[in-house]
Scaffold this active site. Structure first.
Site, PDB file in Angstrom:
ATOM      1  N   ASP A 225       0.842  -1.202   0.000  1.00 53.70           N
ATOM      2  CA  ASP A 225       0.000   0.000   0.000  1.00 53.70           C
ATOM      3  C   ASP A 225       0.883   1.261   0.000  1.00 53.70           C
ATOM      4  OD1 ASP A 225      -3.093   0.687   0.390  1.00 53.70           O
ATOM      5  OD2 ASP A 225      -1.951   2.060   1.664  1.00 53.70           O
ATOM      6  N   TYR A 371      -2.863  11.163   0.879  1.00 55.89           N
ATOM      7  CA  TYR A 371      -3.388  11.110  -0.490  1.00 55.89           C
ATOM      8  C   TYR A 371      -3.283  12.475  -1.158  1.00 55.89           C
ATOM      9  CZ  TYR A 371      -5.332   6.579   0.837  1.00 55.89           C
ATOM     10  OH  TYR A 371      -5.476   5.283   1.255  1.00 55.89           O
ATOM     11  N   HIS A 428      -5.257  -7.493  -0.290  1.00 50.26           N
ATOM     12  CA  HIS A 428      -4.388  -6.318  -0.221  1.00 50.26           C
ATOM     13  C   HIS A 428      -3.507  -6.298   1.033  1.00 50.26           C
ATOM     14  CE1 HIS A 428      -3.243  -2.194  -1.031  1.00 50.26           C
ATOM     15  NE2 HIS A 428      -3.641  -1.810   0.163  1.00 50.26           N
TER      16      HIS A 428
END
Ligand SMILES: *[C@@H]1O[C@H](CO)[C@@H](O)[C@H](O)[C@H]1NC(C)=O
Ligand SMILES: *[C@@H]1O[C@H](CO)[C@@H](O)[C@H](O)[C@H]1NC(C)=O
Length: 457
Positions: A225, A371, A428
């Site tokens: 990630d 982000y 994930h």
């Protein structure tokens, strides 16, 4: 498709690509290793010591949390016949909130989180948190440093099952890992930057400084990630420091890889092995996943503070938001299960611990800024994607990771891609979901890196 036609396409594309991408030898940008991300008035005033740290769930925090869990407003019932397709199923909320309030043992969980030695140290004005576990090994076993990097919404807690496995001597290997696992600045126990411009490249600089502070000028990296995004930058900026890189989210935006991905849409066999083609194509499937599951990313990348208010104020909201991501990124089809399949491979405490890392430190809104600080044009302009890295690299590609990229494309970025493991299981959160398989793969990778260094001395 005939051989001739294939060769023709390859030749044409090759020529086009050569004209499009040649002539710009990428240079590695310089990042100031002393850039200051804390309050300016503290410049030059913070010591460089490494201080032991313990996770503490304060009484006042627990009391307030229990109050909020109990006194939430009524939730609207879910739509008839709907599971997780519209997001977290509100019919599931009460049992989770009751568990959190009555069964989740804060004392025990706090002790659990403190099972490893924790530390903090000031780097570039930020109080950086990390776990450091040294293995106990027989005399002939070498201890090698591994920087282990988490992401969102996982937090440091997603690494807890893998840390003791990585930091143990494993039969058949002549080395074992000393694990250094930092919390990303702004996540949980690591302090957030106070001004804009602190994204993935700047985090890479902080982590490099951390390793230098700990006395390691050479080390291995494992990331998934955001940890993989930071790892990608570290192998780009510091190829001499990173001995090898294991990623369980191995992707690249290198323009040649992008081009070949498009070409492969017409002829997958040019870029990907047949039995893996359906992980990459059709591209329409990938776009559909982007649209359906990545709305959060757009929100975090543009207005993190706004959603941050809601998540900071409501433990139920934070839990639902976090758990929904765990559900769909572990198995996309778990959205059709009423309980989101959350306990398929995680326990209630596993998942609530993760939420507690954010809740107890009031850090969800500072975490999701990553982000906004990393996905915009500012970071793109550094051209980091275009700079190949010679660091030996290994990808663990789980079956249900949202995106898959074939080794032939990855090699534009990772020129020494030693191997990839295309796993027929897992999602994930590999270190969290399948810690044993994850750990074995990291050991195999580092064994291969060592052999590669032997050969390429
Ligand atoms: C929580 O765990 C601690 C330590 O194991 C134990 O002493 C205590 O009784 C537990 N509390 C509850 C409410 O179960
Ligand atoms: C790469 O992985 C494949 C499949 O696991 C294995 O057969 C092969 O030996 C590996 N190569 C290296 C260099 O580790």
């Amino acid at each position: 498709m005939g051989m001739l036609k294939k060769s023709l396409i390859v030749a044409v594309v090759g020529v086009v690509a050569w004209f499009a991408f040649s002539g710009k030898p990428p240079t590695i940008p310089h990042f100031d290793p002393e850039a200051w991300w804390g309050p300016n008035e503290l410049k030059g005033k913070l010591d460089q010591s490494i201080r032991p740290f313990k996770v503490k769930f304060e009484e006042s925090m627990i009391k307030d949390l229990k109050y909020r869990l109990k006194n939430h407003r009524p939730f609207n019932p879910p739509l008839e016949g709907v599971a997780f397709e519209y997001g977290f199923n509100t019919g599931q909320l009460d049992s989770w909130l009751t568990y959190w309030r009555e069964k989740y043992n804060f004392t025990e969980r706090e002790a659990f989180l403190n099972q490893f030695p924790h530390y903090k140290t000031y780097i570039q004005g930020l109080d950086l948190h990390f776990i450091r576990v040294k293995p106990e090994v027989p005399e002939n076993v070498e201890v090698v440093p591994l920087l282990l990097l988490h992401g969102w919404p996982g937090s440091i807690r997603e690494l807890y099952k893998a840390i003791p496995l990585l930091a143990s001597h494993r039969p058949g290997y002549k080395f074992a890992f000393e694990v250094i696992a930092p919390s990303i600045p702004g996540f949980g126990f690591s302090q957030a930057a106070v001004r804009p411009g602190f994204g993935v490249p700047e985090m890479a600089v902080v982590y490099k400084n951390l390793m230098t502070r700990l006395g390691y000028d050479k080390f291995y990296i494992q990331g998934g990630d955001w940890g993989a995004s930071i790892g990608d930058v570290m192998v780009t900026l510091y190829p001499d420091a990173v001995l090898g890189y294991h990623s369980n989210m191995i992707l690249t935006q290198h323009s040649s890889a992008n081009l070949w991905m498009l070409i492969g849409a017409f002829m997958p066999s040019l870029v990907v092995e047949d039995h893996l083609a359906d992980r990459m194509y059709p591209l329409s499937k990938i776009f559909a996943v982007m649209m359906e599951e990545f709305g959060y990313m757009h929100l975090h990348a543009t207005k993190p503070e706004t959603v941050g208010v809601a998540l900071t104020d409501s433990p139920a909201g934070l839990m639902a938001y976090t758990f929904q991501a765990f559900s769909c990124f572990t198995r996309p089809d778990h959205k059709h299960k009423v309980d989101g399949g959350l306990e398929y491979r995680f326990t209630k405490d596993d998942l609530l611990d993760v939420v507690m890392v954010y809740w107890s430190t009031n850090s969800i809104s500072t975490a999701i800024r990553i982000y906004a600080e990393s996905l915009g044009s500012r970071v793109k302009a550094f051209g980091l994607d275009e700079i190949p890295t010679p660091v030996p690299t290994w990808g663990l590609q789980s079956k249900y990771e949202a995106f898959y990229m074939a080794p032939s494309l990855l090699r534009y970025k990772f020129t020494n891609l030693i191997n990839t493991t295309a796993l027929d299981d897992g999602g994930h959160f590999m270190a969290f979901e399948l810690p044993e398989i994850f750990t074995e793969d990291v050991y195999r990778a580092v064994q291969a890196f060592k052999e590669w260094h032997q050969k390429n001395k």
